[in-house]
Design an enzyme around this catalytic site. Structure first.
Site: not given
Length: 502
Positions: A2, A28, A101-102, A257
């Site tokens: 995210c 996201g 995020n995670g 990426y």
């Protein structure tokens, strides 16, 4: 994966939060949300879809205040509907909003303790809501009528004791300020930025430095592993190291990426890292096939372009853009199910046949995860008239689940799991397949000024840096987070909506 952002400004932050989220949209595409605070009032807008679809002009006008946080969501387990769009909110203590995020590796156990011992209610199965309630519970224990930075840091120290996994967080304590913190391993990224204005200093926290650049904030530094950063509503910065002995192991897949090439993460340029990936991969090709017959190098847009161009130069082979991308189709890898990923490839890419016809083509992609996209791209190249199609991955084989927030959890969905390189080549239809070596990938990402000695490489190596990932945990993840499980949850969610609406 995210994207998160938080701003303490001297003027309205709504437009800047929106702009930052559009820059972080690549992290996201499933949902987006913004919460702001002005004069003690909370303003919220969130929903499913892209940033540009969730926020209309009237929504933006309602997001008042000089303090706020934002989030773009990438779909993982427990995040299959609009109700899980972030930031999440709890009323007590003080009123707290949180964007995460995670992934917490002990979320199930924490949820049970929160309900049984902390007497807190959870509305969703999202680990982000678990993390929010752990923090709220700890802040309630130590807080006073007016929360102080010392209260925040004391609560965060307890959060670090309780929560395991990879996470970067922004939180807003209503009427008090913005908090940012990062897991003790620094797996997920978080940067701090500053901007001086005639009216005072403004502060910003974000997943990537590119968001700071877009809003003309100066990159101050990365938030360090196990560190808490609190910016009060008067714009005063407070920091404290809450974990005494952190181990800095950032996720290497960020450089492969996820991150934008114009970002810096942990003082490592993503662009430079991808250039070095191309150099290292070219050297491997020259070792394995010194008399190669490659006519042209073609990247799979967009993230492999930097590596592909560098590789072509190293091989002294032509570089060509052989695929044209429809920019209105999202990133295939982060789509919420295999059906959507498969349908999107041909809508997303179209081959320029004159670049393929009669040639031996080397296609370069950043990585190969499930293999379905790679197979369809190779098929497109053959349909365009390629004589031979070779395929190269700038990353090593992805053979193990990722448990720190990347949606590749089920080993059964990974094309390289339990297979040799030759077997993968046959499955995706390549005449020859070459992967980057893990040692070369690590060397490509390392930089002497970053002082990073090791990375989280778990999806390539199977070594989990938090030390708490067991075979039983991975088995449970496979049941919870496979595409089949997600499909079943969407089916159940759809039936519930029909019942509620009947």
């Amino acid at each position: 994966m995210c994207g998160i952002v938080g701003i303490v400004g001297v003027g309205a932050v709504n437009q800047r939060l929106y702009d930052a989220l559009t820059v972080l949209q690549h992290r996201g595409q499933d949902a987006a949300g913004i919460t702001t605070c002005g004069e003690g009032e909370l303003y919220v807008r969130k929903g499913s879809g892209l940033v540009r679809d969730v926020f209309q002009q009237h929504h933006m006008l309602e997001l008042k205040g000089n303090v706020g946080i934002g989030h773009v969501r990438y779909p993982t387990a427990g995040c299959d509907s609009a109700s899980e769009a972030q930031p999440f909110y709890v009323n007590a203590p003080y009123g707290i909003c949180l964007g995460h995020n995670g992934n917490l590796t002990n979320a199930t156990e924490l949820a049970e303790i929160l309900i049984r011992e902390d007497r807190r209610h959870l509305n969703t199965t999202s680990d982000s809501e678990v993390l929010l309630n752990v923090f709220a519970s700890e802040l309630q224990r130590v807080g006073t009528a007016r929360v102080t930075p010392a209260d925040v840091f004391a609560a965060l120290t307890a959060v670090y004791r309780r929560c395991r996994g990879g996470y970067a967080v922004v939180a807003m304590i209503i009427g008090h300020g913005i908090l940012g913190f990062r897991d003790p391993n620094g797996i997920r990224p978080l940067v701090l930025g500053e901007r001086s204005t005639a009216r005072g200093t403004e502060w910003m926290l974000a997943s990537e430095s590119v968001a700071l650049d877009a809003l003309s904030f100066r990159l101050v530094r990365d938030v360090t592993p196990g560190e808490a950063v609190f910016i009060d509503e008067q714009g005063r910065l407070h920091t404290q190291q809450c974990v005494a002995t952190p181990r800095h192991t950032p996720c290497i897949f960020e450089y492969v990426y996820f991150a934008r090439p114009d970002s810096k993460i942990d003082n490592i340029s993503v662009y430079r890292a991808r250039m070095r990936m191309g150099d290292r991969l070219a050297d491997k090709i020259l070792r394995e096939r010194p008399r190669h017959d490659i006519d042209v190098v073609i990247p799979v847009p967009d993230t492999s372009r930097t590596s592909a161009l560098q590789l072509a130069q190293r091989l002294s082979v032509k570089y060509r853009e052989g695929f044209i991308k429809n920019r209105y189709i999202g990133r295939t890898f982060i789509m919420p199910g295999q059906d959507e990923r498969e349908k999107s490839v041909r809508r997303k890419l179209n081959a320029i046949d004159l670049e393929f016809r009669g040639k031996t083509v080397l296609l370069i992609d950043d990585s190969i995860v499930r293999g379905t996209t790679s197979a369809q791209i190779i098929e497109l190249a053959r349909e365009a008239g390629a004589k031979k199609v070779y395929f190269a991955s700038a990353a090593p084989p992805v053979r193990f689940p990722n448990v720190y927030g990347i949606d590749m959890p089920a080993a059964s969905e990974l094309v390289a799991s339990g297979r040799t390189v030759e077997e993968v080549a046959r499955l995706i239809g390549a005449d020859w397949l070459v992967y980057q070596d893990l040692t070369d990938l690590i060397a490509a990402c390392k930089h002497e000024d970053a002082r990073i000695e090791e990375f989280d490489t778990s999806c390539f190596s199977g070594e989990y840096v938090t030390g708490d990932v067991t075979p039983e945990y991975l088995g449970r993840l496979q049941l919870e987070r496979s595409d089949a499980a997600k499909h079943a949850r969407r089916e159940r969610h759809g039936k519930l909506k029909v019942v509620r609406g009947s």
